[in-house]
Design a protein around this motif. Structure first.
Motif, PDB file in Angstrom:
ATOM      1  N   TYR A  34       0.816  -1.223   0.000  1.00  0.00           N
ATOM      2  CA  TYR A  34       0.000   0.000   0.000  1.00  0.00           C
ATOM      3  C   TYR A  34       0.850   1.274   0.000  1.00  0.00           C
ATOM      4  N   ARG A  35       2.118   1.135  -0.322  1.00  0.00           N
ATOM      5  CA  ARG A  35       3.018   2.293  -0.226  1.00  0.00           C
ATOM      6  C   ARG A  35       2.516   3.490  -1.038  1.00  0.00           C
ATOM      7  N   LYS A  36       1.948   3.245  -2.206  1.00  0.00           N
ATOM      8  CA  LYS A  36       1.464   4.343  -3.056  1.00  0.00           C
ATOM      9  C   LYS A  36      -0.026   4.614  -2.871  1.00  0.00           C
ATOM     10  N   THR A  37      -0.808   3.544  -2.653  1.00  0.00           N
ATOM     11  CA  THR A  37      -2.272   3.711  -2.605  1.00  0.00           C
ATOM     12  C   THR A  37      -2.783   4.136  -1.232  1.00  0.00           C
ATOM     13  N   CYS A  38      -2.033   3.829  -0.184  1.00  0.00           N
ATOM     14  CA  CYS A  38      -2.410   4.232   1.183  1.00  0.00           C
ATOM     15  C   CYS A  38      -1.146   4.258   2.030  1.00  0.00           C
ATOM     16  N   PRO A  39      -0.287   5.262   1.810  1.00  0.00           N
ATOM     17  CA  PRO A  39       1.054   5.254   2.414  1.00  0.00           C
ATOM     18  C   PRO A  39       1.101   5.207   3.938  1.00  0.00           C
ATOM     19  N   GLU A 113     -10.654   3.412   6.089  1.00  0.00           N
ATOM     20  CA  GLU A 113     -11.640   3.851   5.090  1.00  0.00           C
ATOM     21  C   GLU A 113     -11.707   5.373   5.024  1.00  0.00           C
ATOM     22  N   CYS A 116      -8.218   6.162   3.222  1.00  0.00           N
ATOM     23  CA  CYS A 116      -8.034   5.566   1.885  1.00  0.00           C
ATOM     24  C   CYS A 116      -9.226   4.671   1.568  1.00  0.00           C
ATOM     25  N   VAL A 119      -9.443   0.635  -0.164  1.00  0.00           N
ATOM     26  CA  VAL A 119      -8.080   0.237  -0.551  1.00  0.00           C
ATOM     27  C   VAL A 119      -7.548  -0.942   0.256  1.00  0.00           C
ATOM     28  N   ARG A 149      -6.783 -10.008  -0.612  1.00  0.00           N
ATOM     29  CA  ARG A 149      -8.137  -9.528  -0.816  1.00  0.00           C
ATOM     30  C   ARG A 149      -9.079 -10.406  -0.008  1.00  0.00           C
TER      31      ARG A 149
END
Length: 326
Positions: A34-39, A113, A116, A119, A149
């Motif tokens: 999740y470094r880019k999508t939820c750092p 939530e 992000c 995500v 997931r």
């Protein structure tokens, strides 16, 4: 961490069929997913966990076991969190009734939530929370692989079938772990998670009062310890709680192995670790060695366990609420 004997053969067959699939899917996991999508995902999880542990440290054991119980049924895909209007989900199975701390998972999910939306999966939350409660209880840290997931199915019968019971002998334990791609060392290392938390008397009372059906006690349990346990667990008492690692049940440490070595492991599955040369050697090593390797070993085995049966890529979903499918 360790459900029902009659389902054991079916349990092995199901695991054998799923094992090849599990190994292939686990390749979708990585540290820092999740470094880019939820750092800030991991920092958010840790903040909520630390707050919870500061006021309710007794939830550390149940929250750690929640990750185990999830991974050992359908794999690490969050099915243990799902609710059922008819009480037919995994969490409704007898072995899961002792799990607590769902509200902590919900608080983590709500915080994520907000930061992000849509995500971070609930199955990844379970893996991260397990690590963070161990750290909060003065245990080791490890790099959690993420990218899981969430599944959409949760079945009470599958929990009864797949959860290894606290009455399991060493043969059952080794087979159950092997079918999940876990080694004998992983078995004895992950059993060390019993250093945290408590157990209901019903999980081990047969060892005190009716071990072979003749009103006897388990000869593999220290008689002095039996006397102490009988004071806490009267015959027929199913509700009282006993510390799994007396005097240290809110601290993650290697004292569990000292107890097992002294024949004071609470469950039959704990005592069984003395019935195999490899597991017995590990118990002795951690019980007697200064500079124990247990902390490092635990992180390694938790990473391996976290790969069981994961859903990645386009499989499954990212639940908006951990107790409900989307």
């Amino acid at each position: 961490m360790v459900a029902s004997k009659g389902f054991y053969c079916l349990f092995l067959q199901l695991l054998l069929l799923s094992f090849v699939f599990d190994v292939a899917n686990s390749q979708g996991l990585k540290v820092g997913f999740y470094r880019k999508t939820c750092p800030n995902a991991e920092a958010i999880v840790k903040k909520v966990v630390d707050q919870a542990m500061s006021v309710a440290p007794s939830l550390s054991g149940p929250l750690l076991r929640m990750h185990f119980h999830d991974c050992f049924v359908r794999g690490c895909e969050g099915s243990v969190l799902l609710n059922s209007s008819t009480q037919q989900a995994e969490k409704d199975a007898f072995p899961n009734l002792s799990l607590r701390g769902y509200q902590v998972i919900d608080r983590v999910k709500s915080a994520l939530e907000k930061a992000c939306p849509g995500v971070v999966s609930c199955s990844d939350i379970l893996a991260l929370v397990a690590r963070d409660v161990v750290v909060a209880m003065k245990g080791p840290s490890w790099k959690v692989e993420t990218g899981r997931r969430d599944g959409r199915v949760s079945n009470i019968t599958e929990a009864l079938t797949n959860l290894i019971p606290p009455t399991a002998n060493i043969t059952q334990l080794k087979s159950g772990f092997q079918q999940r791609g876990l080694s004998v060392k992983d078995l004895v290392v992950l059993s060390g998670g019993h250093t945290l938390g408590t157990s209901h008397c019903s999980s081990f009372s047969s060892r005190l009062y009716n071990f072979t059906g003749k009103g006897d006690t388990d000869p593999d349990l220290d008689p002095k310890y039996i006397a102490k346990l009988k004071n806490k667990c009267k015959q027929g008492d199913a509700n009282s709680l006993v510390e799994m690692d007396p005097g240290s049940f809110k601290t993650f440490d290697e004292s569990y192995y000292t107890l097992v070595g002294k024949r004071r492991g609470l469950f039959v599955s704990d005592a069984a670790l003395l019935d195999d040369s490899e597991t017995k050697a590990y118990v002795k090593l951690q019980a007697t060695t200064h500079g124990s390797t247990f902390f490092e070993d635990f992180g390694v085995s938790m990473i391996k366990m976290g790969r069981i049966g994961v859903l990645t890529g386009s499989s499954g979903e990212i639940r908006k609420e951990c107790a409900l499918v989307n």
